[in-house]
Design a protein around this motif. Structure first.
Motif, short mmCIF file in Angstrom:
data_model
loop_
_atom_site.label_atom_id
_atom_site.label_comp_id
_atom_site.label_asym_id
_atom_site.label_seq_id
_atom_site.Cartn_x
_atom_site.Cartn_y
_atom_site.Cartn_z
N GLU A 192 0.65 -1.29 -0.06
CA GLU A 192 0.10 0.06 0.00
C GLU A 192 0.66 1.32 -0.19
O GLU A 192 0.54 2.76 -0.19
CB GLU A 192 -1.04 0.07 0.87
CG GLU A 192 -2.19 -0.30 1.24
CD GLU A 192 -2.53 -2.17 2.28
OE1 GLU A 192 -2.23 -1.95 2.87
OE2 GLU A 192 -2.59 -2.83 1.29
N LEU A 193 2.02 1.35 -0.07
CA LEU A 193 2.66 2.17 0.16
C LEU A 193 2.66 3.59 -0.89
O LEU A 193 2.56 4.73 -0.87
CB LEU A 193 4.71 1.41 0.12
CG LEU A 193 5.59 2.90 -0.19
CD1 LEU A 193 5.79 3.72 1.08
CD2 LEU A 193 6.81 2.85 -0.33
N SER A 194 2.63 3.04 -2.29
CA SER A 194 2.46 3.93 -3.46
C SER A 194 1.34 4.81 -3.10
O SER A 194 0.86 6.25 -3.44
CB SER A 194 3.24 3.24 -5.15
OG SER A 194 2.94 2.74 -4.89
N GLN A 195 -0.17 3.57 -2.77
CA GLN A 195 -1.10 4.58 -2.25
C GLN A 195 -0.78 5.71 -1.00
O GLN A 195 -1.44 7.62 -1.45
CB GLN A 195 -2.19 4.04 -1.63
CG GLN A 195 -3.57 4.52 -2.63
CD GLN A 195 -4.54 3.40 -1.92
OE1 GLN A 195 -4.47 2.42 -1.66
NE2 GLN A 195 -6.25 3.89 -1.37
N ALA A 196 -0.05 5.39 -0.69
CA ALA A 196 0.30 6.21 1.26
C ALA A 196 1.12 7.17 0.75
O ALA A 196 0.48 8.76 0.77
CB ALA A 196 1.03 5.61 2.12
N LEU A 197 2.39 7.09 -0.38
CA LEU A 197 3.21 8.50 -0.52
C LEU A 197 1.93 8.91 -1.86
O LEU A 197 1.82 10.54 -1.58
CB LEU A 197 4.33 8.27 -1.53
CG LEU A 197 5.18 6.74 -1.33
CD1 LEU A 197 5.84 6.58 -1.78
CD2 LEU A 197 5.51 7.85 0.18
N ALA A 198 1.09 8.89 -2.73
CA ALA A 198 -0.04 9.52 -3.60
C ALA A 198 -0.76 10.58 -2.64
O ALA A 198 -0.87 11.44 -3.10
CB ALA A 198 -0.70 8.60 -4.22
N THR A 199 -1.02 9.64 -1.24
CA THR A 199 -2.54 10.31 -0.26
C THR A 199 -1.85 11.39 0.53
O THR A 199 -2.21 12.48 1.32
CB THR A 199 -3.34 9.48 -0.67
OG1 THR A 199 -3.08 9.25 0.49
CG2 THR A 199 -4.15 8.81 -0.96
N GLY A 200 -0.27 11.60 0.56
CA GLY A 200 0.32 12.75 1.50
C GLY A 200 0.11 11.93 2.79
O GLY A 200 0.50 12.41 4.14
N VAL A 201 -0.06 10.08 3.27
CA VAL A 201 -0.10 9.84 4.69
C VAL A 201 1.50 9.56 4.94
O VAL A 201 1.37 9.86 6.04
CB VAL A 201 -1.28 7.83 3.86
CG1 VAL A 201 -0.80 7.53 5.55
CG2 VAL A 201 -2.63 8.03 4.05
N ALA A 202 2.26 9.62 4.02
CA ALA A 202 3.43 9.51 4.60
C ALA A 202 4.01 10.70 2.84
O ALA A 202 3.90 10.33 2.07
CB ALA A 202 4.01 7.72 4.07
N GLU A 203 5.53 11.20 3.58
CA GLU A 203 6.91 11.20 2.32
C GLU A 203 7.74 10.93 2.79
O GLU A 203 8.06 11.95 1.90
CB GLU A 203 6.41 13.45 2.70
CG GLU A 203 6.37 13.17 4.54
CD GLU A 203 5.78 15.23 4.74
OE1 GLU A 203 5.67 15.79 3.42
OE2 GLU A 203 5.39 15.14 5.52
N ALA A 204 8.10 10.13 3.15
CA ALA A 204 9.03 9.72 3.64
C ALA A 204 9.46 8.18 3.77
O ALA A 204 8.49 7.90 4.78
CB ALA A 204 10.49 10.14 4.54
N PHE A 205 10.15 7.29 4.11
CA PHE A 205 10.00 5.94 4.47
C PHE A 205 12.45 5.25 4.20
O PHE A 205 12.51 6.28 3.60
CB PHE A 205 9.13 5.20 3.82
CG PHE A 205 9.52 4.60 2.76
CD1 PHE A 205 9.08 6.02 0.79
CD2 PHE A 205 9.82 3.32 2.11
CE1 PHE A 205 9.50 4.55 -0.16
CE2 PHE A 205 10.78 2.98 0.92
CZ PHE A 205 10.22 4.48 -0.45
N ILE A 206 11.73 4.13 4.83
CA ILE A 206 12.93 3.40 4.65
C ILE A 206 12.91 2.16 4.48
O ILE A 206 11.70 1.91 4.52
CB ILE A 206 13.94 3.41 6.36
CG1 ILE A 206 15.08 2.57 6.63
CG2 ILE A 206 12.61 2.68 7.24
CD1 ILE A 206 16.26 3.00 7.77
#
Ligand code: PCA
Length: 329
Positions: A192-206
């Motif tokens: 679900e990472l692409s969606q989290a980045l696209a929706t702004g739920v996340a903006e960074a990760f390791i």
């Protein structure tokens, strides 16, 4: 009562199967995997399934379900423990919240090469297997991801630049790491990472270059900082009762398939590690080493996290680290 005609048809079908070399009693096993179908872990899962079919003479017929399609990543272990499926694959340190020892491969800067990661696994293996047995699981093989680094959508030189950033974590340790850098962690599955980045739920990760590539994160992010903080492992595990219910020959055949696949998977991971970085760059990302100030901060946080892990796990943790350090001399 079964009609004689149907009975005859069944006998004929069984005979045809026997003649074709497939045992009439082939057991079908569904194998949920957490990561995308084209990821090397999932591809190796298919290799494993083929080998198992081959070495058991068709007795165990595994169907791989990648990308969290049968069970989501976070549900796979439980599905196996409770016998909903006999086998599956998941990220080992995701289970460290329940069994802290399983965070052995998530200790920052302890084992940062494939060689050291393998040494650490050899040092940890018996204790990990004992822990898994308590959870009603048997590990068949494990396979490392490439080294972990940071993805951002801006230049980051120190924790001054990370304050308040929304950070996708994949386990408790990465959430702790993020908090120590002033970030706000949110746990999200790779699927679900692409969606989290696209929706702004996340903006960074390791993560590794592998997951950034799989999830095409260049569509949202711009910078990757190579840190190589650890090389976490996935593992393919089987329900303990299912395993113990198999005859010795079948177990040996499956274990042979698992040993070969585990070795091939680790080699594949190492072979692809730099290729993933090239793909991130080719798609416009800036891939670089973390700067000295940022790295020094990460190392200080990492040292504390390793100490916290030792305090939580107790003597077993220290024995793992001692055996690992001894293996390096
Ligand atoms: N990819 C997985 C786990 C570690 C990795 O490199 C993820 O980001 O979920």
């Amino acid at each position: 009562m079964i009609a004689p005609k149907v009975k005859l048809a069944a006998v004929v079908a069984a005979t045809v199967l026997a003649l074709a070399g497939a045992p009439a009693s082939a057991e079908k096993w569904d194998m949920p995997m957490a990561y995308s179908a084209s990821n090397f872990h999932s591809e190796m899962g298919v290799v494993f399934a083929d080998k198992v079919r081959d070495y058991t003479g068709g007795k165990i017929d595994i169907t791989v379900h990648p990308g969290g399609s049968l069970f989501k990543g976070g549900e796979i272990k439980r599905a196996i423990q409770t016998g909903q499926v006999p086998i599956g694959e998941r990220f080992m340190s995701a289970h460290a919240n329940e069994a802290p020892l399983l965070g052995w491969d998530n200790l920052p800067f302890v084992a940062t090469t494939y060689e050291d990661n393998e040494r650490l696994w050899q040092a940890a293996k018996d204790k990990v297997n004992a822990q898994l047995s308590d959870l009603n699981l048997v590990a068949l093989y494990t396979c490392p991801w490439p080294g972990q680094g940071f993805y951002f959508k801006k230049e980051v030189n120190s924790s001054k630049d990370t304050q308040g950033v929304k950070f996708r974590s994949y386990n408790t340790a990465t959430a702790t790491f993020a908090e120590a850098l002033g970030m706000i962690p949110v746990q999200v599955e790779a699927a679900e990472l692409s969606q989290a980045l696209a929706t702004g739920v996340a903006e960074a990760f390791i993560s590794s270059g592998s997951t950034g590539y799989d999830r095409k994160v260049w569509e949202h992010l711009t910078h990757y900082y190579k840190v190589n903080a650890w090389l976490p492992r996935n593992y393919v595990m089987v329900n303990k009762q299912v395993w113990e219910g198999l005859d010795g020959d079948t177990r040996a055949a499956i274990q042979k398939a698992a040993d070969e696949t585990g070795a091939a998977c680790a080699a594949k991971s190492e072979e692809l590690a730099n290729w993933y970085f090239e793909q991130l760059e080719a798609n416009g990302m800036k891939v670089q080493d973390a700067g000295p100030e940022f790295l020094a901060e990460l190392k200080a946080i990492g040292a504390k996290m390793t100490q916290d892990w030792l305090d939580t796990v107790g003597p077993d943790g220290q024995e793992i680290l001692d055996a690992y350090n001894a293996s390096k001399n």
